[in-house]
Enzyme design. Structure first.
Site, short mmCIF file in Angstrom:
data_model
loop_
_atom_site.label_atom_id
_atom_site.label_comp_id
_atom_site.label_asym_id
_atom_site.label_seq_id
_atom_site.Cartn_x
_atom_site.Cartn_y
_atom_site.Cartn_z
N ASP A 49 0.83 -1.20 0.00
CA ASP A 49 0.00 0.00 0.00
C ASP A 49 0.87 1.26 0.00
O ASP A 49 1.84 1.36 0.76
CB ASP A 49 -0.89 0.01 1.26
CG ASP A 49 -1.82 1.22 1.28
OD1 ASP A 49 -2.82 1.20 0.53
OD2 ASP A 49 -1.56 2.17 2.02
N TYR A 54 2.48 10.42 -0.60
CA TYR A 54 3.52 10.07 0.38
C TYR A 54 4.90 10.56 -0.08
O TYR A 54 5.32 10.29 -1.21
CB TYR A 54 3.60 8.55 0.61
CG TYR A 54 2.39 7.94 1.31
CD1 TYR A 54 1.41 8.73 1.91
CD2 TYR A 54 2.23 6.56 1.39
CE1 TYR A 54 0.30 8.16 2.54
CE2 TYR A 54 1.13 5.99 2.02
CZ TYR A 54 0.17 6.80 2.58
OH TYR A 54 -0.92 6.23 3.20
N SER A 151 -10.94 5.65 1.70
CA SER A 151 -10.18 5.67 2.96
C SER A 151 -10.79 6.70 3.90
O SER A 151 -10.99 7.86 3.51
CB SER A 151 -8.71 6.03 2.68
OG SER A 151 -8.00 6.17 3.90
N PRO A 207 -2.02 -0.22 12.45
CA PRO A 207 -2.52 -1.23 13.39
C PRO A 207 -1.73 -1.27 14.69
O PRO A 207 -2.22 -1.77 15.70
CB PRO A 207 -2.37 -2.54 12.60
CG PRO A 207 -1.30 -2.28 11.59
CD PRO A 207 -1.47 -0.82 11.21
N LEU A 208 -0.50 -0.71 14.66
CA LEU A 208 0.30 -0.64 15.89
C LEU A 208 0.30 0.78 16.46
O LEU A 208 1.18 1.13 17.27
CB LEU A 208 1.75 -1.07 15.60
CG LEU A 208 1.93 -2.52 15.19
CD1 LEU A 208 3.37 -2.81 14.78
CD2 LEU A 208 1.50 -3.46 16.32
N LYS A 216 7.53 -0.07 22.83
CA LYS A 216 8.93 0.41 22.90
C LYS A 216 9.06 1.83 23.43
O LYS A 216 10.16 2.26 23.77
CB LYS A 216 9.60 0.28 21.53
CG LYS A 216 9.12 1.26 20.46
CD LYS A 216 9.92 1.02 19.18
CE LYS A 216 9.45 1.90 18.05
NZ LYS A 216 10.18 1.64 16.82
N GLY A 285 3.58 -0.72 8.86
CA GLY A 285 4.73 0.05 8.39
C GLY A 285 5.97 -0.57 9.00
O GLY A 285 5.88 -1.31 9.98
N GLU A 294 9.25 -9.76 12.45
CA GLU A 294 8.56 -10.00 13.73
C GLU A 294 7.04 -9.92 13.54
O GLU A 294 6.30 -10.81 13.97
CB GLU A 294 8.98 -8.94 14.77
CG GLU A 294 8.20 -9.12 16.07
CD GLU A 294 8.43 -8.06 17.13
OE1 GLU A 294 9.39 -7.26 17.01
OE2 GLU A 294 7.63 -8.03 18.09
N1 LIG Z 1 -5.21 5.95 4.49
C1 LIG Z 1 -4.59 6.73 5.32
O1 LIG Z 1 -4.97 7.89 5.56
C2 LIG Z 1 -3.34 6.20 6.00
C3 LIG Z 1 -2.78 6.89 7.10
C4 LIG Z 1 -1.66 6.31 7.70
C5 LIG Z 1 -1.13 5.13 7.23
N2 LIG Z 1 -1.70 4.51 6.13
C6 LIG Z 1 -1.17 3.24 5.60
O2 LIG Z 1 -0.90 2.32 6.65
C7 LIG Z 1 0.46 1.94 6.64
C8 LIG Z 1 0.94 1.63 8.00
O3 LIG Z 1 0.82 2.78 8.85
P1 LIG Z 1 1.83 2.95 10.04
O4 LIG Z 1 3.21 3.01 9.50
O5 LIG Z 1 1.36 4.05 10.92
O6 LIG Z 1 1.63 1.51 10.77
P2 LIG Z 1 2.08 0.87 12.13
O7 LIG Z 1 2.36 -0.55 11.78
O8 LIG Z 1 1.07 1.17 13.18
O9 LIG Z 1 3.45 1.60 12.56
C9 LIG Z 1 4.61 1.33 11.85
C10 LIG Z 1 5.84 1.84 12.58
O10 LIG Z 1 5.94 1.29 13.88
C11 LIG Z 1 7.30 0.89 14.14
N3 LIG Z 1 7.33 -0.57 14.25
C12 LIG Z 1 6.65 -1.47 13.49
N4 LIG Z 1 6.88 -2.72 13.89
C13 LIG Z 1 7.73 -2.63 14.93
C14 LIG Z 1 8.32 -3.61 15.77
N5 LIG Z 1 8.07 -4.91 15.61
N6 LIG Z 1 9.13 -3.18 16.77
C15 LIG Z 1 9.38 -1.87 16.94
N7 LIG Z 1 8.85 -0.89 16.17
C16 LIG Z 1 8.02 -1.28 15.17
C17 LIG Z 1 8.12 1.41 12.95
O11 LIG Z 1 8.51 2.76 13.17
P3 LIG Z 1 9.96 3.23 13.73
O12 LIG Z 1 10.92 2.09 13.55
O13 LIG Z 1 10.28 4.42 12.91
O14 LIG Z 1 9.69 3.57 15.16
C18 LIG Z 1 7.10 1.39 11.84
O15 LIG Z 1 7.42 2.24 10.75
C19 LIG Z 1 1.15 3.13 5.94
O16 LIG Z 1 2.40 2.79 5.40
C20 LIG Z 1 0.15 3.44 4.86
O17 LIG Z 1 0.27 2.49 3.80
C21 LIG Z 1 -2.80 5.03 5.54
#
Ligand SMILES: NC(=O)c1ccc[n+]([C@@H]2O[C@H](COP(=O)([O-])OP(=O)(O)OC[C@H]3O[C@@H](n4cnc5c(N)ncnc54)[C@H](OP(=O)(O)O)[C@@H]3O)[C@@H](O)[C@H]2O)c1
Length: 324
Positions: A49, A54, A151, A207-208, A216, A285, A294
């Site tokens: 996605d 972006y 969205s 989702p996180l 963390k 992400g 993980e």
């Molecule tokens: N439609 C919309 O308006 C909208 C808005 C937001 C996002 N999105 C979509 O949703 C996707 C995911 O969003 P998100 O990045 O906010 O998702 P997320 O999975 O909640 O957060 C991801 C971030 O959390 C940290 N992380 C993930 N797994 C980890 C682990 N196992 N241990 C430690 N840190 C971890 C990393 O950041 P660090 O390592 O930098 O800390 C990672 O970049 C986006 O890429 C996009 O495609 C859509």
């Protein structure tokens, strides 16, 4: 990796998807971005996605490079249109002009001739919905787009779009992409019940809670080096809403529950999202490949409902204590 249908469509998606908001073309260098995409493919993620907006369009370019050479039929590519991609009055929104122009540019950056799911990134109050839906439908007829989604639309907006599609014979929306995680359950009240009735699947983001639900971030401590909360290019701003000691200390209380489930807090949090049958996929992400490796362990996991209820009770207390 387990797979689900995207809503009631025939398209099959990996229940964990990989998204590149804030990371590709911004927080992380190209080699780290490519390593994350490779890790995602290696662990069985097939759904990716991104969005035109972006990193001022760079994220699509990076993803297009990273997927170059991968058999196109083996993955599902999602992108979006709505937010401004340029300085002009027509470089934004859901007009016919911007949808068609933005799709053309996304196809070029993504190095492909079709997008599997094209999503309206938000609802456009200034454009008639009929115009938007006809433009999307034209892209489907032209073979440039396979499925249409939205969205963060409200239940009423989704219902309107489905009604118009029915009346006009346009392709129906198959998905909605909302924020959904243990800290943000807004869709449960109206969007999910409507979507279940109509066969619309949720493609959920953050989702996180952007990393908060990995545990963390410690209350009273500076954020870990290199984390999103330290990313001054944008991430720090977006995650700041969750960085109160009150929320962070409650999240720490979830760790023993994750231990009881035999999971890390990150994977338990993802499993919580995936237990909702209206969720088609959870988009994670990652700033480094280890996170992808993980997080993918959440796929197919079944957690005792009592553990989830305990976790929800802790989070509900934290949210009740938040200022309105
Ligand atoms: N439609 C919309 O308006 C909208 C808005 C937001 C996002 N999105 C979509 O949703 C996707 C995911 O969003 P998100 O990045 O906010 O998702 P997320 O999975 O909640 O957060 C991801 C971030 O959390 C940290 N992380 C993930 N797994 C980890 C682990 N196992 N241990 C430690 N840190 C971890 C990393 O950041 P660090 O390592 O930098 O800390 C990672 O970049 C986006 O890429 C996009 O495609 C859509």
């Amino acid at each position: 990796m387990d797979f689900r249908h995207l809503g009631k469509s025939g398209l099959i998606v990996s229940e964990i998807a990989y998204g590149n908001w804030l990371t590709h073309g911004s927080q992380v260098e190209a080699d780290a971005a490519h390593a994350c995409v490779k890790a995602a493919l290696d662990v069985g993620i097939t759904t990716f996605d991104t969005a035109d907006v972006y990193a001022q369009t760079r994220a699509e370019t990076v993803l297009g490079e990273a997927l170059d050479g991968v058999r196109r039929e083996s993955y599902e590519l999602f992108t979006k249109v709505f937010w401004p991609t340029g300085p002009g009055r027509n470089d934004r929104g859901l007009s016919r002009k911007h949808i068609i122009e933005s799709c053309t540019a996304s196809l070029r950056r993504l190095r492909t001739d079709h997008i599997d799911l094209y999503q309206a990134h938000r609802y456009d109050v200034e454009t008639p919905l009929e115009e938007t839906l006809r433009a999307f439908d034209d892209l489907v007829r032209q073979g440039k787009v396979m499925y249409i989604g939205v969205s963060e639309w409200t239940a009423a907006q989704i219902a309107d779009a489905l009604r118009i599609a029915g009346e006009m014979g346009f392709d129906r929306i198959v998905s909605n992409q909302p924020q959904y995680n243990m800290l943000w359950r807004v869709i449960e009240a109206e969007v999910v019940p409507l979507s279940e009735r109509e066969g619309v699947g949720q493609v959920v983001f953050s989702p996180l809670a952007q990393g908060i639900l990995t545990g963390k971030y410690q209350p009273g401590q500076p954020p870990p080096a290199g984390s999103r909360a330290t990313d001054e290019k944008g991430g720090a701003n977006f995650i700041s809403r969750w960085l109160s000691d009150d929320v962070l200390s409650r999240v720490q209380q979830l760790k023993p529950i994750a231990d009881d489930a035999g999971l890390s807090l990150a994977t338990m949090s993802l499993a919580w999202v995936l237990q909702n049958p209206n969720v088609s996929t959870a988009i994670i992400g990652a700033s480094r490949p280890e996170q992808v490796r993980e997080n993918v362990h959440a796929s197919g996991v079944v957690v005792d409902t009592q553990l989830f209820l305990k976790a929800e009770a802790i989070i509900d207390e934290a949210l009740a204590a938040q200022p309105a």
